[in-house]
Write an enzyme that holds these catalytic residues in place. Structure first.
Site, PDB file in Angstrom:
ATOM      1  N   HIS A 129     -48.672 -42.264  53.621  1.00 19.30           N
ATOM      2  CA  HIS A 129     -48.283 -42.362  52.224  1.00 19.30           C
ATOM      3  C   HIS A 129     -49.538 -42.157  51.379  1.00 19.30           C
ATOM      4  CE1 HIS A 129     -50.097 -46.286  52.551  1.00 19.30           C
ATOM      5  NE2 HIS A 129     -49.262 -46.606  53.516  1.00 19.30           N
ATOM      6  N   HIS A 189     -52.861 -43.754  52.413  1.00 17.29           N
ATOM      7  CA  HIS A 189     -53.638 -43.063  53.454  1.00 17.29           C
ATOM      8  C   HIS A 189     -54.316 -41.820  52.874  1.00 17.29           C
ATOM      9  CE1 HIS A 189     -50.344 -44.874  56.072  1.00 17.29           C
ATOM     10  NE2 HIS A 189     -51.438 -45.336  56.637  1.00 17.29           N
ATOM     11  N   GLN A 242     -51.617 -53.585  69.471  1.00 17.17           N
ATOM     12  CA  GLN A 242     -51.780 -54.455  68.297  1.00 17.17           C
ATOM     13  C   GLN A 242     -50.453 -55.014  67.775  1.00 17.17           C
ATOM     14  OE1 GLN A 242     -53.537 -51.092  65.902  1.00 17.17           O
ATOM     15  NE2 GLN A 242     -52.539 -52.143  64.215  1.00 17.17           N
ATOM     16  N   ASP A 248     -55.319 -54.171  54.003  1.00 20.78           N
ATOM     17  CA  ASP A 248     -55.445 -54.933  55.255  1.00 20.78           C
ATOM     18  C   ASP A 248     -56.790 -55.640  55.215  1.00 20.78           C
ATOM     19  OD1 ASP A 248     -52.988 -54.109  56.635  1.00 20.78           O
ATOM     20  OD2 ASP A 248     -53.868 -52.124  56.403  1.00 20.78           O
ATOM     21  N   SER A 282     -46.692 -48.305  55.131  1.00 21.67           N
ATOM     22  CA  SER A 282     -45.706 -47.524  55.899  1.00 21.67           C
ATOM     23  C   SER A 282     -44.424 -48.320  56.084  1.00 21.67           C
ATOM     24  CB  SER A 282     -46.275 -47.170  57.275  1.00 21.67           C
ATOM     25  OG  SER A 282     -47.482 -46.483  57.110  1.00 21.67           O
ATOM     26  N   ARG A 283     -44.543 -49.645  56.062  1.00 22.27           N
ATOM     27  CA  ARG A 283     -43.364 -50.502  56.277  1.00 22.27           C
ATOM     28  C   ARG A 283     -42.435 -50.507  55.062  1.00 22.27           C
ATOM     29  NH1 ARG A 283     -47.146 -53.346  59.558  1.00 22.27           N
ATOM     30  NH2 ARG A 283     -46.258 -53.748  61.609  1.00 22.27           N
TER      31      ARG A 283
END
Ligand code: PAF
Length: 280
Positions: free
Chosen positions: A34, A37, A61, A150, A186-187
């Site tokens: 998206h 990124h 992970q 993150d 992305s979620r």
């Protein structure tokens, strides 16, 4: 842009592209790209001579198998998007290529991976460290670019680079948000219509907490965020913690550190979203 799928191909292409004095910038991703990124890739392009992106959904992970299964994957679409960026080489390996043998390494990040994401997703950061150290070993980047969304991952990757003496500069890039404030992830594309409507409440609450914090204690600010999220029936708070941005230790007062960040994880239905806000 070239797409390579094996370590050998990657190393062969890099041997040609990595000319003396030229800097390699690297953006590791799990795909489902998206704007967040793409902004990392553009940032990499501004300060690197060669930009490498990886797309690899790293199984080690994911502490929750159903999360790994539903993680969005769309390589063709990702390739189209990357062609609009300065990415020169895309590395899209298979699991066997990254892990010819299971990775049994256990990393020690002390307190850093015991709290927040580390506490709620056991083993997650060990898996991130396994894949990032492998990818860095293959790409040997001068600089690697990570999003500040993150936040805890960024702190841990800096520690990984320090511990393993990897010689790569870790560059933190700002959180990129949708027009309604929702941090890009992305979620987000997995959210139902109802939960997509509620999700911007997370960022809104964090922004409001910045104002609230000006005249309130750390404890009251944490309470403010918990109660605001709690009022929305479509959201379920997993944690909100105000921490020192370097050590990730909880702070009791605003004077305790000159770098203070509030980190949050919220379930919108089945989908777990994280975000953060820098108070100072
Ligand atoms: O942030 C991510 O997308 C992943 O954790 C990373 C750094 C690409 C490692 O798999």
């Amino acid at each position: 842009m070239e797409v390579v799928k094996t370590r050998n191909e990657l190393e062969e292409r890099l041997a040609v592209l990595r000319k003396p004095g030229k800097k390699v910038g690297f953006v590791p991703t799990m795909g489902a790209l998206h704007e967040g990124h793409l902004s990392l890739v553009r940032n990499a392009g501004k300060v690197s001579d060669v930009v490498v992106v990886s797309i690899f959904v790293n199984p080690t992970q994911f502490n929750d198998p159903s999360d790994l299964e539903r993680y969005p994957r769309n390589l063709e679409e990702d390739i189209k998007l990357l062609k609009t960026t300065p990415c020169e080489l895309l590395f899209a390996p298979s699991v066997k290529e990254i892990y010819p043998e299971p990775d049994k390494r256990v990393f020690d990040f002390g307190h850093l991976d015991k709290v927040m994401e580390g506490k709620h997703r056991p083993g997650h950061f060990n898996g991130v460290a396994q894949v990032v150290s492998r990818l860095f070993d293959m790409v040997k980047p001068d600089k690697a670019f990570f999003g500040q969304k993150d936040f805890q991952q960024l702190v841990i990757i800096r520690d990984l680079v320090r511990q393993m003496n990897l010689g790569t500069e870790v560059v933190a890039c700002p959180v990129i948000r949708e027009s309604d404030g929702l941090a890009m992830s992305s979620r987000n594309r997995l959210l139902s219509e109802k939960h997509r409507k509620s999700a911007p409440m997370i960022a809104k609450t964090l922004f409001e907490s910045c104002n609230f914090a000006k005249n309130s204690s750390v404890a009251d600010t944490e309470k403010f965020v918990r109660e605001s999220i709690g009022r929305n029936k479509d959201l379920r708070l997993e944690y909100f913690q105000i921490v020192d941005g370097n050590t990730l230790q909880s702070v009791d007062s605003w004077e305790e550190s000159n770098y203070i960040v509030g980190c949050i994880a919220v379930f919108a239905g089945e989908i777990r979203l994280i975000d953060n806000i820098v108070y100072k």
